[in-house]
Design a protein around this motif. Structure first.
Motif, PDB file in Angstrom:
ATOM      1  N   SER A  17       0.591  -1.437  -0.008  1.00  0.00           N
ATOM      2  CA  SER A  17       0.604   0.255   0.236  1.00  0.00           C
ATOM      3  C   SER A  17       0.574   1.478  -0.251  1.00  0.00           C
ATOM      4  N   LEU A  18       0.413   2.409  -0.494  1.00  0.00           N
ATOM      5  CA  LEU A  18       0.684   3.558  -0.248  1.00  0.00           C
ATOM      6  C   LEU A  18      -0.320   4.340  -0.653  1.00  0.00           C
ATOM      7  N   ARG A  19      -0.447   6.133   0.137  1.00  0.00           N
ATOM      8  CA  ARG A  19      -1.420   6.877   0.001  1.00  0.00           C
ATOM      9  C   ARG A  19      -0.149   8.256   0.103  1.00  0.00           C
ATOM     10  N   LEU A  20      -0.785   8.880  -1.033  1.00  0.00           N
ATOM     11  CA  LEU A  20      -0.399   9.585  -1.763  1.00  0.00           C
ATOM     12  C   LEU A  20      -1.100  11.100  -1.755  1.00  0.00           C
ATOM     13  N   SER A  21      -0.037  12.183  -1.878  1.00  0.00           N
ATOM     14  CA  SER A  21      -1.340  13.220  -1.044  1.00  0.00           C
ATOM     15  C   SER A  21      -0.600  14.359  -2.181  1.00  0.00           C
ATOM     16  N   CYS A  22      -1.575  15.302  -2.475  1.00  0.00           N
ATOM     17  CA  CYS A  22      -1.973  16.093  -2.672  1.00  0.00           C
ATOM     18  C   CYS A  22      -2.010  17.442  -2.183  1.00  0.00           C
ATOM     19  N   ALA A  23      -0.776  18.825  -1.972  1.00  0.00           N
ATOM     20  CA  ALA A  23      -1.288  19.755  -1.270  1.00  0.00           C
ATOM     21  C   ALA A  23      -1.650  20.609  -2.510  1.00  0.00           C
ATOM     22  N   ALA A  24      -3.335  21.644  -2.058  1.00  0.00           N
ATOM     23  CA  ALA A  24      -3.065  23.034  -3.085  1.00  0.00           C
ATOM     24  C   ALA A  24      -3.620  24.546  -2.518  1.00  0.00           C
ATOM     25  N   SER A  25      -2.980  24.717  -3.123  1.00  0.00           N
ATOM     26  CA  SER A  25      -2.953  25.964  -2.627  1.00  0.00           C
ATOM     27  C   SER A  25      -3.735  27.019  -3.187  1.00  0.00           C
ATOM     28  N   GLY A  26      -4.196  27.946  -2.290  1.00  0.00           N
ATOM     29  CA  GLY A  26      -5.759  28.515  -2.558  1.00  0.00           C
ATOM     30  C   GLY A  26      -6.736  28.196  -1.696  1.00  0.00           C
ATOM     31  N   SER A  27      -7.951  28.872  -2.119  1.00  0.00           N
ATOM     32  CA  SER A  27      -8.789  28.008  -1.252  1.00  0.00           C
ATOM     33  C   SER A  27      -9.660  27.568  -2.482  1.00  0.00           C
ATOM     34  N   ILE A  28      -9.322  26.190  -2.814  1.00  0.00           N
ATOM     35  CA  ILE A  28      -9.988  26.093  -3.992  1.00  0.00           C
ATOM     36  C   ILE A  28     -10.640  24.579  -3.643  1.00  0.00           C
ATOM     37  N   PHE A  29     -11.834  23.929  -2.034  1.00  0.00           N
ATOM     38  CA  PHE A  29     -11.768  23.491  -2.039  1.00  0.00           C
ATOM     39  C   PHE A  29     -13.442  23.196  -2.360  1.00  0.00           C
ATOM     40  N   GLY A  30     -13.856  25.101  -2.562  1.00  0.00           N
ATOM     41  CA  GLY A  30     -15.256  24.849  -2.127  1.00  0.00           C
ATOM     42  C   GLY A  30     -16.091  24.795  -3.681  1.00  0.00           C
ATOM     43  N   THR A  31     -15.129  25.055  -4.540  1.00  0.00           N
ATOM     44  CA  THR A  31     -15.591  24.745  -5.694  1.00  0.00           C
ATOM     45  C   THR A  31     -15.001  24.177  -6.866  1.00  0.00           C
ATOM     46  N   TYR A  32     -13.193  23.422  -7.163  1.00  0.00           N
ATOM     47  CA  TYR A  32     -12.678  22.795  -7.585  1.00  0.00           C
ATOM     48  C   TYR A  32     -13.409  20.834  -7.156  1.00  0.00           C
ATOM     49  N   ALA A  33     -13.123  21.093  -9.047  1.00  0.00           N
ATOM     50  CA  ALA A  33     -13.077  19.363  -8.633  1.00  0.00           C
ATOM     51  C   ALA A  33     -11.733  18.391  -8.242  1.00  0.00           C
ATOM     52  N   MET A  34     -11.507  17.242  -8.016  1.00  0.00           N
ATOM     53  CA  MET A  34     -10.142  17.227  -7.411  1.00  0.00           C
ATOM     54  C   MET A  34      -9.491  15.355  -7.926  1.00  0.00           C
ATOM     55  N   GLY A  35      -8.824  15.473  -9.128  1.00  0.00           N
ATOM     56  CA  GLY A  35      -8.559  13.867  -8.918  1.00  0.00           C
ATOM     57  C   GLY A  35      -7.264  13.443  -9.512  1.00  0.00           C
ATOM     58  N   TRP A  36      -6.979  12.352  -9.613  1.00  0.00           N
ATOM     59  CA  TRP A  36      -5.315  11.810  -9.616  1.00  0.00           C
ATOM     60  C   TRP A  36      -5.986  11.090 -10.824  1.00  0.00           C
ATOM     61  N   TYR A  37      -4.358  10.947 -12.148  1.00  0.00           N
ATOM     62  CA  TYR A  37      -4.473  10.709 -13.083  1.00  0.00           C
ATOM     63  C   TYR A  37      -3.045   9.789 -13.336  1.00  0.00           C
ATOM     64  N   ARG A  38      -2.586   9.210 -13.744  1.00  0.00           N
ATOM     65  CA  ARG A  38      -1.277   8.228 -13.841  1.00  0.00           C
ATOM     66  C   ARG A  38      -0.990   8.578 -15.673  1.00  0.00           C
ATOM     67  N   GLN A  39       0.243   8.222 -15.784  1.00  0.00           N
ATOM     68  CA  GLN A  39       1.000   7.582 -16.408  1.00  0.00           C
ATOM     69  C   GLN A  39       2.612   6.818 -16.923  1.00  0.00           C
TER      70      GLN A  39
END
Length: 123
Positions: A17-39
Motif C-alpha cells: 500500500s501507499l498513500r499519495l497526497s496533493c497539497a493545493a494552494s489557495g482556497s479551491i476546495f469549495g468549488t474545484y473537482a480534484m482528480g488523480w491521473y497516472r502515466q
C-alpha cells in the motif's frame, strides 16, 4: 493561480500500500473537482480517481475496490490511498484540479496539474 504539489510516491512490493497526497494552494476546495491521473512508461496519461467539492467520487475500473480518494478541506489536501498494488500500477501519478463541469476520462476541464510523483510496484 492554483498550485498542486504531490508527495508520497515510492517503491513498494506487489500487494503493498501507499498513500499519495496533493497539497493545493489557495482556497479551491469549495468549488474545484480534484482528480488523480497516472502515466505509465510508453503510455498515455489516464484517469484514476476523482472527487467533487461535494464529496462524490469516481474511479477507473482498473482501480475500483483498491484505491480510495478523499479530501481534507481544512488542509487543502486530497489523498489517494492505494491498496493491493500491482506491477501494472507503476506510473507517475499526477494531481489535477478543475472547475466543474469536468469530464474525468477525457481530462476535459482539469485546468491545473501537479508535476507528479513516481510509484513503482515490484513483482
Amino acid at each position: 493561480q492554483v498550485q498542486l504539489v504531490e508527495s508520497g510516491g515510492g517503491l513498494v512490493q506487489s500487494g503493498g500500500s501507499l498513500r499519495l497526497s496533493c497539497a493545493a494552494s489557495g482556497s479551491i476546495f469549495g468549488t474545484y473537482a480534484m482528480g488523480w491521473y497516472r502515466q505509465a512508461p510508453g503510455k498515455q496519461r489516464e484517469f484514476v480517481a476523482l472527487i467533487t467539492s461535494g464529496g462524490t467520487t469516481d474511479y477507473a475500473d482498473s482501480v475500483k475496490g483498491r484505491f480510495t480518494i478523499s479530501r481534507d478541506s481544512a488542509k487543502n489536501t486530497v489523498y489517494l490511498q492505494m491498496n493491493s498494488l500491482k506491477p501494472e500500477d507503476t506510473a507517475v501519478y499526477y494531481c489535477a484540479a478543475g472547475v466543474p463541469p469536468v469530464v474525468p476520462l477525457s481530462q476535459s476541464g482539469m485546468d491545473y496539474w501537479g508535476k507528479g510523483t513516481l510509484v513503482t510496484v515490484s513483482s
